[in-house]
Every structure is written in structure tokens, then in C-alpha cells.
Design an enzyme around this catalytic site. Sequence first.
Site, PDB file in Angstrom:
ATOM      1  N   GLN A 211      63.736 -19.554  61.105  1.00  0.00           N
ATOM      2  CA  GLN A 211      63.654 -19.743  62.560  1.00  0.00           C
ATOM      3  C   GLN A 211      65.032 -19.919  63.177  1.00  0.00           C
ATOM      4  OE1 GLN A 211      60.345 -22.916  61.598  1.00  0.00           O
ATOM      5  NE2 GLN A 211      60.553 -22.793  63.801  1.00  0.00           N
ATOM      6  N   PHE A 242      56.180 -22.688  61.641  1.00  0.00           N
ATOM      7  CA  PHE A 242      55.684 -23.981  62.138  1.00  0.00           C
ATOM      8  C   PHE A 242      56.715 -25.105  62.013  1.00  0.00           C
ATOM      9  CE2 PHE A 242      51.984 -21.665  60.302  1.00  0.00           C
ATOM     10  CZ  PHE A 242      51.425 -21.268  61.511  1.00  0.00           C
ATOM     11  N   GLU A 246      63.000 -24.047  60.057  1.00  0.00           N
ATOM     12  CA  GLU A 246      64.082 -24.311  61.013  1.00  0.00           C
ATOM     13  C   GLU A 246      65.352 -24.717  60.282  1.00  0.00           C
ATOM     14  OE1 GLU A 246      65.148 -27.058  64.919  1.00  0.00           O
ATOM     15  OE2 GLU A 246      63.057 -26.832  64.298  1.00  0.00           O
ATOM     16  N   ARG A 324      61.694 -37.918  69.655  1.00  0.00           N
ATOM     17  CA  ARG A 324      60.622 -37.254  70.397  1.00  0.00           C
ATOM     18  C   ARG A 324      59.305 -38.013  70.263  1.00  0.00           C
ATOM     19  NH1 ARG A 324      59.297 -32.163  72.961  1.00  0.00           N
ATOM     20  NH2 ARG A 324      61.419 -31.389  72.730  1.00  0.00           N
ATOM     21  N   ARG A 356      55.499 -28.186  64.109  1.00  0.00           N
ATOM     22  CA  ARG A 356      54.948 -27.966  65.451  1.00  0.00           C
ATOM     23  C   ARG A 356      54.651 -29.288  66.177  1.00  0.00           C
ATOM     24  NH1 ARG A 356      50.137 -23.532  65.958  1.00  0.00           N
ATOM     25  NH2 ARG A 356      50.407 -22.970  68.150  1.00  0.00           N
ATOM     26  N   PHE A 358      57.097 -31.628  66.562  1.00  0.00           N
ATOM     27  CA  PHE A 358      58.409 -32.235  66.317  1.00  0.00           C
ATOM     28  C   PHE A 358      58.438 -33.732  66.624  1.00  0.00           C
ATOM     29  CE2 PHE A 358      63.068 -32.576  66.837  1.00  0.00           C
ATOM     30  CZ  PHE A 358      63.496 -31.813  65.765  1.00  0.00           C
ATOM     31  N   THR A 457      65.642 -31.715  72.862  1.00  0.00           N
ATOM     32  CA  THR A 457      66.218 -32.980  73.321  1.00  0.00           C
ATOM     33  C   THR A 457      67.717 -33.053  73.012  1.00  0.00           C
ATOM     34  OG1 THR A 457      65.466 -34.010  71.254  1.00  0.00           O
ATOM     35  CG2 THR A 457      64.052 -34.255  73.179  1.00  0.00           C
ATOM     36  N   ALA A 526      60.822 -26.027  69.618  1.00  0.00           N
ATOM     37  CA  ALA A 526      60.688 -26.842  70.827  1.00  0.00           C
ATOM     38  C   ALA A 526      59.906 -26.139  71.928  1.00  0.00           C
ATOM     39  CB  ALA A 526      62.065 -27.284  71.344  1.00  0.00           C
ATOM     40  N   GLU A 728      53.630 -25.484  71.209  1.00  0.00           N
ATOM     41  CA  GLU A 728      53.328 -26.765  70.572  1.00  0.00           C
ATOM     42  C   GLU A 728      52.249 -27.595  71.262  1.00  0.00           C
ATOM     43  OE1 GLU A 728      57.385 -28.316  68.595  1.00  0.00           O
ATOM     44  OE2 GLU A 728      57.581 -27.697  70.680  1.00  0.00           O
TER      45      GLU A 728
END
Length: 778
Positions: A211, A242, A246, A324, A356, A358, A457, A526, A728
Site C-alpha cells: 500500500q 486492509f 502499509e 486515532r 481498516r 486504524f 492524522t 486513512a 473504513e
Amino acid sequence: MDKSNIQKDAPVGAAGQGVVHESAAKHVSGEAVYIDDMMAPQGTLHAYVGLSTIAHGVVSSMSLAAVRNAPGVIDVITRDDVPGIIDIGPVFPGDPLMVGLGDTVEFHGQVLFAVAATSYAEARRAVRLAKVEYTSLPACLSIEDGLAAESFVRPAHYQRRGDAQSALPKAPHRVQGELQIGGQEQMYLEGQVSLCVPEEDGGMLVYSSTQNPTEGQKLVAEVLGVDLHQVTVDTRRMGGAFGGKETHANQWACLAAILARRTGRAVKLRLARGDDMRATGKRHHFLSRYDVGFDHEGQIQALDLMLAGGCGMSPDLSDAIVDRAMFHSDNAYYLPDVAIAGLRVKTHTVSNTAFRGFGGPQGMVAIEDVIDAIARDRGLDPLDVRKRNLYSAKGNRNTTHYGQLVEQEVLPLLIERLEKTSDYRARRESIRAFNAENPVLRRGLALTPVKFGISFTVQHLNQAGALIHVYTDGSIQLNHGGTEMGQGLYTKVAQVVAEELQVDIEHIRCTATRTDKIPNTSPTAASSGSDINGMAALAAARKIRKRLTVFACEHFGVSEESVQFSRNRITVDDRIFSFAEFANLAYHQRISLSATGFYRTPKIHYDRETASGRPFYYFANGAAVSEVLVDTLTGEYRVERVDICHDVGNSLNPAIDIGQIEGGFVQGMGWLTSEELAWDDNGRLTTVGPATYKIPAIGDTPPIFNVELLPDSPNAEATIFRSKAVGEPPLMLAISVWSAIRDAVASLADYRVHPSLDTPATPERVLLACEALRAESR
């Protein structure tokens, strides 16, 4: 763009239309090419990794002689063979590429060495021949262990408003509780895989299921000890991600790249499912503890909440994930006096990572647990308590505990709409009557909302680039920094270009995401993929449209108003050209038909020192009503009906958006009901495949599954055609299933008791909750 204003002669596939996913047919026919399907160069080697077999200890000896002499083995590497950096932590240090002799193993399944062989089977057989000895050390395997040892991967963070400690004793009612929130395996269909091809002048072409191509490029370059321009990462599609790709795709690309550099041959590294699950991170499990004060009607007056995230052995992305969770520990509710503590607990398990939502889902489950507890204490319908606590401009109850104004009040009307369309009140009465007459089978019902902040964020990640080429036959090649993992991003961004240039989508080809086309990309995460990449593509398309318009004015001596773009045509005064004809004309007049676009999200900021700011550009909203049937003698249950109303603004593609809502809901349902991760006393993951880890199957899909996109709700912010993110937020709608199960269990005590039900709410946990209520009533 308002879907109701789509003209009859609008381009086929322009924004707002329900276009089929660009690879849908390929997915079901098997024609879609994933990295393991690619025609690899002749002589490609296959790599595999040797993994640690303890959770915590020092590597005291490691004999690899038998590995090196195994049939087909060409090369073996350890930590000492890495030419560049060893630590590939994406934000903070703590993630060694490999653990070497004398190093400390931090989890069962950590990489010790890597092998390159002439076949996949030979590589896998070879790694099993290693002889490794350890000096064991005590291991923290749970959040409670980590808290007791005061073991953390990063410092705690706190968000406060008012004085919760002073307000709590003054509240008319007060309840305390705690909740264990389980983790989740990403369980992508395509596992972790990379193919590295060495190029001339020390270059390296990396095909990676990632990702985050730019981060992969950076880490491969740093591991090899070369400049970034010598590494190109290419990602055409992933078979799911998902969040699990990342940061956790990087290690396999780096290892394959080292072996490719040493051998001068292409190297592919693909993990088997069991080792993939052992060696890569999951959704963070959490421990929530709360103390809440409220009035007679269930309105929250004060809340003290601790959120402890089980981070595993390293920081990875845990700072942002726990942040988050804290941001979303209000979900949709105003918290007047509140203190929230976010703890990043270290355990000797694999480093947990993005998934998904986060961290947002964990924060939302925590507050929905609180809301249900308040409702049981007061003997009220949980929906009424939820509505009573919603954000509202009335009484200045529309600012979050971190200082962001909730500017668009969507949820009160959305919930009212769903309450009516789902026939919630009548069904509530019917369920009460059913439960009163049935001692064993019990029904449960719950309506839960979602308010989810959209943006990274981490501020600098909110940027994107795009590149568009128009060819002389009128066909268009589109490239942008977003990656396609099945969510339809390529389709949506192509629709944006189709809309702006007024051409049918069949004339647009979105090519593989590559770091040599779009540099310095942000991860596709995100829920921001369409927002930022769509805007970047729009900026590029507008440059080309403007350039063609100016050319038309100068070449034909007309005003800009005389130049019109319509479906596959450009009209200049009374002259009509096909888009292809006009592109060819512009080319012969030496007009550039290529453009880049760039976008950065405005308005967002957050000060961690003061724990205040505007971390989100806007909020996505939705709500779901779920009904379940529970067998209280076995704990088994089924979801019988789900009704969803979700706000996607002006949808870029209603068909894809509804698919995302349905898929996200079912994935969230799996997280909260059936997907249980288990480790033994030695820290070994025991749920390492579909036989032991239960994701939802088609039979678990609710037989009645109604999904509505909230009409007439354009985004108040200037997003791409006033749409809203959808990747998400729908996952959290599944909290309604967990809450409905608890509602059914609570009926055993005439809804007066808040049952203890950790997640996932497996049949075993449901049965224990039922038995606990029966024992209490006796």
C-alpha cells in the site's frame, strides 16, 4: 457533482455513475495478474525466511551450514550481510530486518535469516535445516503483563476537557467497567510477496504487494545503501491489504532486494499463509477501562477512560493508531468533562500494525460499551441514550474533546431516517414480546452510529500527485500515487478524469502505481485514497483542458466561452471535433498533452502538546440496525437482518460505494464476533490459517441486508465533487451486531444488567455471559 444533474449525453463512466470495477471481470475469471502470477525473468530465484521459535530470548548460536548445503540453495543471508541499515522501523526505530547472533528475539516468528534457492519448495525445505539455540528471557504476552511491567513502546498521550475527576462524584449516577477488545488478522487473499529484478548501474526494480510504494522504495534503498533514484517500486494491484501491507510489506521487499543484489538474479519472496500470519502484524487488541457519570436520562456528564493498545514488540504505527483510538473514543457523542489516556503497551508478540479503521474501531467499541452500560443502569432503550448524547449545535455541544468543531450535523437526521425505514420501534416491541415467551432463544436489536474522521492524522501524509498523458488517438493514460487493492480506487480516479475531460471511461487506462512516475507518495490508507488522488488527477486534467481551451481560442480566434467539452467531443464555435481529432490537432501545433497534478488537504492540524486541533478535514457518518437470534443454551447465534444508512456525500460511484459498505460491515462483523487470535503460553500464534481462524463466509452474511446511501448530502468541504470517503467507516457499523448480541443476552435479566461480553463475541463467550446472568438471577 450531484448525481441528479447527470446529463443524458454525459460520458459513459463519468463521476457519479455506478461503473463496474475496472478489474472485476479479471478478478472472477482469474486473468488479473498479481505478483506471483507475473512472468518472472529467466533464472529467477525463490527466497524464504527462517523464523525464531521463542517469544523472547537471546540468539546464543545459529548454525546454517546445512541450510547452505541444501539442494538448490544459491545464497543465504543473515543480519551481517545487510549492506545498509538494519532497522526498518517506518516511523520510530525498533524493527530489525533480521535478528542475528547475540541479538534479542522479541517475538515468536521473527526473521533470523533468508535463503535464495532455485525453487520455492527447495527454499522452504532448506530453512528448516537451521540449528538455532536461544537463552530464554521472561516474556510479556498480554496487555496486563505489559502494564504490570510498565513496558511501553512509546510514551502515553492524554486528551482532556474540563475536570473529569471533579465532575464524576457530582454526577447523579456512576458506573465503572472494562472491556477486552480483540485484534484481527488482515487475512488478505494475496499474501505478502515481492519480486526484485536487478538492473544496470546498480538499479533495482521492485514489484511489491504494498500500500506504500514510496516507503518501500526508501527502505529498499537504505537497506542496499543506495540513493532512492536507483530503486523503483511498481504495484499494479493487491489481492487485498486492509492495512497489513502499509508497513509490513517492506521487510520482504528488502530481503528479496539484498538477495537479488548479491546473486545478480531476480528474486521472488512469497510467504506461506501460516508464516505470513506468524510474522506480520494484526489489528491492535485493546483494554478499555472506564468510569462514567451521567444524569437520570442517561446523558453523560463526565468520563474517565483508559485505552491501552497491545502494540507488540515495536512502535511501528502504534503512536498514530492509539491516537486515532483516542480521537474516536467519543464516536458520535459529546463528552463535557473527559479525561482519556492512551497507552502503547509493549508485548513480546509480533508488532501490531494498521488495519481498516486504524484504531478508530477500538475507540468506538469502547464508548459504545459505555453507552450500553448507561442504558442498562437507567432501564432505557440504548437508542434513546445514544440520541440523547449526540453532538448538537444546541447548547454548544458540537465540539470534540480535542477541540474540533463538528460542523455538519448529519447523524440526527440520518438516525431518524434509519429508525423509520428499519421499523426500529415496532421491532423493539416485537422482540420484547418474543423474548418474554421464549426461555432459550432470544432476539436482540441495536442501532449504532458512526462518526469517523477523514484524513491522515500525520499532517504531511495528506498530499498526492497524478500524471496524465493524452495521446494523439485521444486515448488517455492516467497514473497517480494511490494503490489498488480491490477497493475500486483506479476506477473512481478514472471517473474523475472522464468527467473533467468529458470522455468515456473506456478511453482511459490507469497504469500501475510506480515511484518513477509519481514520487514521494503517501500510503493508500486513512480512507483518503479517492479524496487526495482524485483531486490530484482533477488538477492534472484541468491543466490539459485549460491548455486545449487556450489553444482553441488562439488557433481559431474565438473566446473561451465558445469552446465546449461534451461527450467525446470538443466544439469550437460551430466546428465539432472528436476528442481524438482535437488532440491530434493540438499535437501538430506543438501543444503539450501531458500534465502533472498535485493536491494537499487544507485546514488540518493537531498539536500533541496541547492535545488539540483539527486532525480531520471532515467526518463521514452512518448508522446500522442489526437484529440477531441467540441460543442461550449453546451461545450460538445468527445475524438475521441488517439495515444501513450511510453518508457518502455525492457518490463518485454508487455501485462501488455500496460494495464497500457491505464488505466493510461483514469484515467488522467478523472482527467482533468470530475472528479470534490465540497464542499459547510460549507466545506462539496458534491461529495460523482458515482452519483455526474463522473469517465470515457467505453463509454468515445477513439474509436481509438493506443498504441505503443517504440522499442529498453533499460534503460541506470542497472534496472531489463533494463526495465523502467510504473505505473504513462502514466497518464500525458492525458494532451494532455486537451490541445486538449483548441486547439478547441482557434480556435474560429483563435488560437490567449490562452483560460482560468481550470481543470477539464468540459462541463460547456468549454462552459464558448467558450462564453468568442465569447464575446471578438464581
